[in-house]
Design an enzyme around this catalytic site. Structure first.
Site, PDB file in Angstrom:
ATOM      1  N   HIS A 101       1.132  -1.043  -0.109  1.00 62.25           N
ATOM      2  CA  HIS A 101      -0.057   0.057   0.134  1.00 62.25           C
ATOM      3  C   HIS A 101       0.817   1.269  -0.056  1.00 62.25           C
ATOM      4  O   HIS A 101       2.045   0.974   0.569  1.00 62.25           O
ATOM      5  CB  HIS A 101      -0.680  -0.005   1.151  1.00 62.25           C
ATOM      6  CG  HIS A 101      -1.815  -1.062   1.581  1.00 62.25           C
ATOM      7  ND1 HIS A 101      -1.307  -2.285   2.276  1.00 62.25           N
ATOM      8  CD2 HIS A 101      -2.909  -1.257   1.326  1.00 62.25           C
ATOM      9  CE1 HIS A 101      -2.194  -2.873   2.368  1.00 62.25           C
ATOM     10  NE2 HIS A 101      -3.298  -2.620   1.827  1.00 62.25           N
ATOM     11  N   ASP A 104       2.479   1.964   3.344  1.00 62.50           N
ATOM     12  CA  ASP A 104       3.423   0.992   3.768  1.00 62.50           C
ATOM     13  C   ASP A 104       5.080   1.504   3.332  1.00 62.50           C
ATOM     14  O   ASP A 104       5.736   1.316   4.342  1.00 62.50           O
ATOM     15  CB  ASP A 104       3.383  -0.366   3.330  1.00 62.50           C
ATOM     16  CG  ASP A 104       1.882  -1.025   3.463  1.00 62.50           C
ATOM     17  OD1 ASP A 104       1.181  -0.682   4.445  1.00 62.50           O
ATOM     18  OD2 ASP A 104       1.440  -1.742   2.492  1.00 62.50           O
TER      19      ASP A 104
HETATM   20  C1  XUL Z   1      -7.402  -7.014   4.369  1.00 64.61           C
HETATM   21  C2  XUL Z   1      -6.574  -7.258   3.002  1.00 64.61           C
HETATM   22  C3  XUL Z   1      -5.615  -6.075   2.415  1.00 64.61           C
HETATM   23  C4  XUL Z   1      -5.614  -6.299   0.918  1.00 64.61           C
HETATM   24  C5  XUL Z   1      -5.001  -4.956   0.391  1.00 64.61           C
HETATM   25  O1  XUL Z   1      -8.057  -7.725   4.912  1.00 64.61           O
HETATM   26  O2  XUL Z   1      -6.449  -8.148   2.865  1.00 64.61           O
HETATM   27  O3  XUL Z   1      -4.454  -6.163   3.028  1.00 64.61           O
HETATM   28  O4  XUL Z   1      -5.022  -7.123   0.611  1.00 64.61           O
HETATM   29  O5  XUL Z   1      -5.394  -3.567   0.728  1.00 64.61           O
END
Ligand code: XUL
Ligand code: CO
Length: 437
Positions: A101, A104
């Site tokens: 993300h 992150d």
């Molecule tokens: C949340 C989840 C996230 C997504 C990316 O449950 O799985 O980490 O993979 O936003």
């Protein structure tokens, strides 16, 4: 250059008999399974958020994780250390991809402008590492759920200023993903859902979600981002009711909004079980709709009703998952992203290595068994024979759309003594065990 995983050398394949905990027992990257190497089949990725951001905090206590960057104070210096750690870990594990993300990889600052500057600085650093490394970006995404501004959601927020902010954030995250050669861009709902209908205009929220995704499609065209868009279904958590409940719901939503040709699914095992489906069910629904894009590889705990995000070690699950992937013709842009975190008690940095080895071995073994199941054909032959009545006579006419109720009534009146065959579930489960053990 600082080594963050000092005690770890490059992890090698030593085979089933090896007692070395820092070696693969099944994952042999260059071994060919049906014309493709394991590395090409499995396309593993490290998830930045759990691996470098996870601390082991839970609602009852703070994090327990001991990490090599613990004594660094400046958030940007921590972010830089994590970039180095990421390339080191991926290379030592032989994992070809990572996923992140936006938040992150670089810390959020007090203005969006500054936040974007932080992101640009770290992206430039990642690009530097990529010059001398084979490690690539599988996918990027935006964290539009952690910051308190997203309390009511992002694109489904009741507040239009939040919608605009989320759009700016996703725009930037898409640019960054493109810049780093990301092969996919993921939308996971985050807080796109609701707690109570007493305060919710569901129709407006869903229409706004559709508008938001259309804007993303338009902007991808504008900037020439040709990665695959993925949606990651999840039924609940953080909101009580997430709009992207499961694959079938998401496909219906995409079709309603004319978006289905632009998206595929990113199926996460633990999200499937939270939706009261199996992992294989979600993969199958995606596959038969030509929408199996990528996988978030983890597992839940069936005794717990939340997203435990454990490393995948259940070989039944990995086998049936790889069966679906092979049947879909394998991954194209997608892969197996370890969206998985260590248990709170596994707090040492070396546990990250053990955990990834466990997950990689479990999927390698699953791949091998799934390939055997398909090659041997017993299960597929059984299924084919089970539906043989649709290959000739009245069944073929039904399948070809040649008959309607009137013709079928005439046929049924003449053929009303029905004979069914056993579904043989237990026999098939035993055959599956025969491939596994
Ligand atoms: C949340 C989840 C996230 C997504 C990316 O449950 O799985 O980490 O993979 O936003
Ligand atoms: Co996920």
């Amino acid at each position: 250059m600082t080594a963050y995983f000092k005690n770890i050398d490059k992890i090698k394949y030593e085979g089933k008999g090896s007692e070395n905990p820092l070696a693969f027992k099944y994952y042999n990257s260059d071994e060919k399974i049906g014309g493709k190497t394991m590395k090409e089949h499995l396309r593993f990725a490290v998830a930045y958020w759990h691996t470098y951001q996870g601390t082991g905090a839970d609602p009852f206590g703070p994090g327990t994780a001991v990490r090599p960057w613990d004594n660094i104070q400046d958030p940007m210096e921590i972010a830089k250390a994590k970039v180095a750690a990421n390339f080191e870990l991926c290379e030592k594990l032989g994992v070809p991809f990572f996923c992140f993300h936006d938040r992150d990889i670089a810390p959020e600052a007090s203005t969006l402008h500054e936040t974007n500057r932080n992101l640009d600085e770290i992206v430039a650093l990642i690009k530097e590492y990529m010059k001398t490394s084979e490690v690539k970006l599988l996918w990027g995404t935006a964290n539009a759920f952690s910051n308190p501004r997203y309390v009511h959601g992002a694109s489904t927020s009741c507040n239009a200023n939040v919608f605009a902010y989320a759009a700016a954030q996703v725009k930037k995250a898409m640019e960054v993903t493109k810049e780093l050669g990301g092969q996919n861009y993921v939308f996971w709902g985050g807080r796109e859902g609701y707690e109570t209908l007493l305060n919710t205009d569901m129709k407006l929220e869903l229409d706004n979600l559709g508008r938001f995704l259309q804007m993303a499609v338009d902007y991808a065209k504008e900037i020439g981002f040709d990665g695959q868009f993925l949606i990651e279904p999840k039924p609940k958590e953080p909101t009580k009711h997430q709009y992207d409940f499961d694959t079938a719901t998401v496909i219906g939503f995409l079709k309603t909004h004319g978006l289905d040709k632009y998206f595929k699914m990113n199926i996460e095992a633990n999200h499937a079980t939270l939706a009261a489906h199996t992992f294989q069910h979600e993969l199958r629904v995606s596959r038969i709709n030509n929408m199996l894009g990528s996988i978030d590889a983890n597992q839940g705990d069936l005794l717990l009703g939340w997203d435990t995000d454990q490393f995948p070690t259940n070989i039944y699950e990995t086998t049936l998952a790889m069966y679906e992937v092979l049947k879909a013709g394998g991954f194209t842009s997608g892969g197996l992203n370890f969206d998985a975190k260590l248990r709170r008690g596994s707090f040492e940095a070396d546990d990250l290595v053990y955990a990834h080895i466990a997950g990689m071995d479990a999927f390698a073994k699953g791949l091998k068994i799934a390939y055997k199941i398909i090659e041997d054909g017993k299960i597929d032959d059984f299924i084919k024979a089970r539906y043989a009545s649709y290959e000739t006579g009245i069944g073929l006419d039904i399948a070809n759309g040649k008959v309607g109720f009137k013709e079928l009534e005439k046929y049924a009146l003449e053929n009303d003594q029905i004979k069914n065959n056993s579904g043989r579930q237990e026999l098939l489960e035993n055959i599956l065990n025969g491939y596994m053990f």
